[in-house]
Enzyme design. Structure first.
Site, short mmCIF file in Angstrom:
data_model
loop_
_atom_site.label_atom_id
_atom_site.label_comp_id
_atom_site.label_asym_id
_atom_site.label_seq_id
_atom_site.Cartn_x
_atom_site.Cartn_y
_atom_site.Cartn_z
N ASN A 82 -84.92 112.74 33.02
CA ASN A 82 -84.28 112.62 34.33
C ASN A 82 -84.54 111.27 35.00
OD1 ASN A 82 -83.38 113.72 37.12
ND2 ASN A 82 -85.53 113.15 37.44
N ALA A 83 -85.61 110.58 34.58
CA ALA A 83 -86.00 109.34 35.28
C ALA A 83 -84.86 108.34 35.25
CB ALA A 83 -87.23 108.74 34.62
N ILE A 85 -83.07 104.73 37.55
CA ILE A 85 -83.08 103.79 38.67
C ILE A 85 -81.69 103.20 38.84
CG2 ILE A 85 -85.52 103.17 38.40
CD1 ILE A 85 -84.59 100.58 36.98
N ASP A 88 -77.66 98.38 41.83
CA ASP A 88 -76.22 98.21 42.00
C ASP A 88 -75.86 96.80 42.46
OD1 ASP A 88 -76.11 100.91 41.45
OD2 ASP A 88 -75.39 101.54 43.42
N GLN A 141 -68.11 103.12 37.82
CA GLN A 141 -68.21 103.02 39.28
C GLN A 141 -68.31 101.55 39.65
OE1 GLN A 141 -68.01 104.90 42.01
NE2 GLN A 141 -68.66 103.20 43.31
N GLY A 143 -69.46 98.31 40.99
CA GLY A 143 -70.81 97.86 41.35
C GLY A 143 -71.90 98.46 40.48
N GLN A 144 -71.53 99.10 39.36
CA GLN A 144 -72.56 99.76 38.53
C GLN A 144 -72.33 99.53 37.04
OE1 GLN A 144 -72.86 104.00 39.69
NE2 GLN A 144 -74.91 103.45 40.39
N TYR A 147 -75.62 100.68 35.34
CA TYR A 147 -75.90 102.12 35.44
C TYR A 147 -74.84 102.93 34.66
CZ TYR A 147 -77.13 106.48 37.91
OH TYR A 147 -77.52 107.77 38.24
N GLY A 178 -72.76 114.79 39.84
CA GLY A 178 -71.99 113.93 40.74
C GLY A 178 -72.93 113.38 41.80
N1 CAA Z 1 -62.94 99.76 44.34
C1 CAA Z 1 -62.33 98.57 44.61
N2 CAA Z 1 -62.83 97.67 45.45
C2 CAA Z 1 -63.98 97.96 46.05
C3 CAA Z 1 -64.67 99.19 45.82
C4 CAA Z 1 -64.07 100.09 44.94
N3 CAA Z 1 -64.66 101.27 44.66
N4 CAA Z 1 -65.79 99.20 46.57
C5 CAA Z 1 -65.82 98.02 47.23
N5 CAA Z 1 -64.73 97.29 46.92
C6 CAA Z 1 -64.34 95.97 47.43
C7 CAA Z 1 -64.58 95.90 48.92
O1 CAA Z 1 -63.46 96.44 49.59
C8 CAA Z 1 -64.71 94.39 49.14
O2 CAA Z 1 -63.44 93.79 49.07
P1 CAA Z 1 -63.03 92.60 50.06
O3 CAA Z 1 -64.07 91.54 49.85
O4 CAA Z 1 -61.68 92.21 49.57
O5 CAA Z 1 -63.06 93.21 51.41
C9 CAA Z 1 -65.43 93.94 47.88
O6 CAA Z 1 -65.22 94.98 46.91
C10 CAA Z 1 -66.91 93.76 48.12
O7 CAA Z 1 -67.45 95.04 48.36
P2 CAA Z 1 -68.79 95.22 49.09
O8 CAA Z 1 -68.72 94.64 50.47
O9 CAA Z 1 -69.18 96.64 48.96
O10 CAA Z 1 -69.75 94.26 48.22
P3 CAA Z 1 -71.28 94.23 48.25
O11 CAA Z 1 -71.70 93.16 47.32
O12 CAA Z 1 -71.80 94.18 49.64
O13 CAA Z 1 -71.71 95.66 47.67
C11 CAA Z 1 -71.98 97.36 46.12
C12 CAA Z 1 -71.30 96.02 46.41
C13 CAA Z 1 -73.50 97.18 46.12
C14 CAA Z 1 -71.54 97.76 44.71
C15 CAA Z 1 -71.57 98.42 47.13
O14 CAA Z 1 -70.16 98.50 47.17
C16 CAA Z 1 -72.11 99.79 46.77
O15 CAA Z 1 -73.27 100.09 47.01
N6 CAA Z 1 -71.28 100.69 46.20
C17 CAA Z 1 -71.68 102.02 45.83
C18 CAA Z 1 -72.10 102.05 44.40
C19 CAA Z 1 -72.44 103.49 44.05
O16 CAA Z 1 -71.65 104.40 44.18
N7 CAA Z 1 -73.66 103.71 43.58
C20 CAA Z 1 -74.07 105.03 43.25
C21 CAA Z 1 -75.52 105.15 43.50
S1 CAA Z 1 -76.08 106.82 43.35
C22 CAA Z 1 -76.01 107.11 41.73
O17 CAA Z 1 -75.78 106.26 40.93
C23 CAA Z 1 -76.31 108.53 41.32
C24 CAA Z 1 -75.24 109.06 40.48
O18 CAA Z 1 -75.46 109.23 39.28
C25 CAA Z 1 -73.95 109.48 41.08
#
Ligand code: CAA
Length: 240
Positions: A82-83, A85, A88, A141, A143-144, A147, A178
């Protein structure tokens, strides 16, 4: 029948709920953890569950950690990988360390823990390995890339090892959670998370206990015919 179970990343979040559930099932549970000593101590004091610290991304540490658990508690029949990190960030901002850390812990951890425990399960002709993947390993996803690649790798790893374990009574399955209300998800910016929750048909985040119940089934004798599968527990966000 009570067995010895190791849950990696077992003192917090989804891992914590899995430990509680497996203990309720009558197993002797050992919660591995990687960093947060304070939380691990509080967890151990509160639950009476043994905690052991090692980095699942460190191959030798896994071999040594599991050997010492076996010496103290007996053969390990159940492992929950499960571990995990997150580091993103969009690819153009992601560093090699962000990539490598996530691959090393999230995917490497599964290999390391299996190397330490699968041979014994195979010899004893009974074992259960459950790897916690992710919806984001199934659908990607933004930004991932790190991951999603690691979690997607977990799903392939699961199907391959399941084939090796099947004739020895060792099942290997994955659960793909999810978005669950843990610290990891709480770290997602509010505005981003709101948009994600809006796409979950059930209309809410999941609870760690809802993942733990899936683990309870897969690790039980009732799950003997289920191997190489991925159980998606995601409120309908991705139907796969
Ligand atoms: N699809 C398309 N475009 C997207 C988008 C998406 N899903 N999300 C963001 N964007 C766009 C934004 O609209 C922005 O566009 P503009 O510059 O044209 O306005 C551009 O991408 C930059 O986005 P951010 O401002 O978000 O950029 P950032 O660098 O500040 O952050 C990020 C990027 C860190 C990836 C942030 O969007 C984020 O944290 N996203 C969530 C990622 C996520 O869901 N992580 C899950 C963690 S939990 C987990 O992983 C457990 C599990 O198993 C489910």
């Amino acid at each position: 029948m009570g067995r010895v179970a190791i849950v990696t990343g077992g003192t917090r979040g989804i891992g914590e709920a899995i430990c509680h559930r497996l203990k309720k099932q009558g197993h002797t549970v050992i919660a591995n953890y990687g960093g947060n000593d304070e939380k691990a101590k509080a967890f151990a004091d509160e639950t009476g569950i043994a905690v052991r610290k090692w980095d699942v991304g460190d191959h030798e540490a896994c071999l040594e950690g599991c050997a010492s658990v076996e010496e103290e508690f007996g053969p390990v029949d159940i492992v929950i990988n499960n571990a995990g990190i997150t580091r993103d960030g969009t690819l153009h901002k992601m560093t090699f360390d962000d990539w490598n850390d996530v691959m090393r812990v999230n995917l490497g951890g599964c290999f390391n823990m299996a190397k330490a425990t699968f041979p014994g399960m195979r010899e004893r002709k009974w074992g259960r390995i459950v790897n916690i993947g992710s919806i984001n390993g199934q659908m990607g996803q933004y930004g991932q890339v790190n991951y999603a690649a690691a979690k997607s790798g977990i799903h392939g790893f699961t199907k391959a090892l399941a084939q090796e374990g099947a004739k020895f009574g060792v099942t290997v399955n994955a659960i793909a959670p999810g978005y669950v209300d843990t610290d990891m998800v709480a770290a997602v910016p509010d505005a981003v998370l709101e948009k994600i929750v809006a796409k979950i048909p059930v209309g809410r985040l999941g609870h760690a206990e809802e993942i733990a119940r899936g683990v309870a089934f897969l690790t039980s004798d009732n799950g003997a015919f289920v191997t190489g599968s991925t159980m998606s527990i995601n409120g309908g966000q991705h139907m796969y």
